[in-house]
Design a protein around this motif. Structure first.
Motif, short mmCIF file in Angstrom:
data_model
loop_
_atom_site.label_atom_id
_atom_site.label_comp_id
_atom_site.label_asym_id
_atom_site.label_seq_id
_atom_site.Cartn_x
_atom_site.Cartn_y
_atom_site.Cartn_z
N GLN A 1 40.16 42.82 35.97
CA GLN A 1 39.16 43.59 36.70
C GLN A 1 38.40 42.69 37.67
N VAL A 2 38.00 43.31 38.77
CA VAL A 2 37.26 42.61 39.82
C VAL A 2 35.98 43.38 40.09
N ALA A 23 29.93 39.15 47.00
CA ALA A 23 30.56 38.20 46.10
C ALA A 23 31.49 38.93 45.15
N ALA A 24 32.71 38.45 45.07
CA ALA A 24 33.70 39.00 44.14
C ALA A 24 33.77 38.12 42.91
N SER A 25 33.89 38.75 41.76
CA SER A 25 34.00 38.01 40.50
C SER A 25 35.00 38.71 39.60
N GLY A 26 35.45 37.98 38.60
CA GLY A 26 36.42 38.52 37.66
C GLY A 26 37.64 37.63 37.58
N PHE A 29 42.54 35.05 41.25
CA PHE A 29 43.16 33.82 41.73
C PHE A 29 42.97 33.70 43.23
N SER A 30 43.23 34.80 43.94
CA SER A 30 42.97 34.83 45.38
C SER A 30 42.86 36.28 45.83
N ILE A 31 42.24 36.46 46.99
CA ILE A 31 42.09 37.78 47.59
C ILE A 31 42.66 37.74 48.98
N LEU A 101 45.19 38.84 43.90
CA LEU A 101 46.09 38.17 42.95
C LEU A 101 45.23 37.70 41.79
N THR A 102 45.51 38.26 40.61
CA THR A 102 44.68 37.93 39.44
C THR A 102 45.17 36.64 38.79
N THR A 103 44.39 36.17 37.86
CA THR A 103 44.78 34.95 37.14
C THR A 103 45.99 35.17 36.24
#
Length: 122
Positions: A1-2, A23-26, A29-31, A101-103
């Motif tokens: 989730q972001v 600010a994006a958090s969660g 890995f990259s946006i 791109l999530t972790t």
């Protein structure tokens, strides 16, 4: 989730400036693309400006030359510098993050913030 959290909206007079932040958090890995949209009362949401993680930008014709979008990839934060504000810029401004791109190495799409109010009035 972001999660996306915008800040910086305010009431200003015509001709003044404002800087919005998002600010994006969660599990990020990259946006790939971060963008600002706005929605005025009774109107559809419209794209204001967008920026890729490589720095490519595009702007709505109505804000070209007055607004500048930028981002800090290390902080997953996007900014919108708004100069020479006009009453017609009054709207709720929304942050958007697309192709995240999530972790866990999955792509997720189309996240929105809650919006921040910008009012330009004398």
């Amino acid at each position: 989730q972001v999660q996306l959290v915008e800040s910086g909206g305010d009431l200003v007079q015509p001709g003044e400036s404002l800087r919005l932040s998002c600010a994006a958090s969660g599990s990020i890995f990259s946006i790939y693309t971060m963008a600002w949209y706005r929605q005025a009362p009774g109107k559809q949401r419209e794209l204001v400006a967008a920026i890729t993680n490589g720095g490519s930008t595009n702007y709505a014709d109505s804000v070209k030359g007055r607004f500048t979008i930028s981002r800090d990839n290390a902080k997953n934060t996007v900014y919108l510098q708004m100069n020479s504000l006009k009453p017609e810029d009054t709207a709720v401004y929304y942050c958007n993050a697309d192709k995240v791109l999530t972790t866990s190495r999955r792509f997720e799409y189309d996240y929105w913030g809650q919006g921040t109010q910008v009012t330009v009035s004398s």
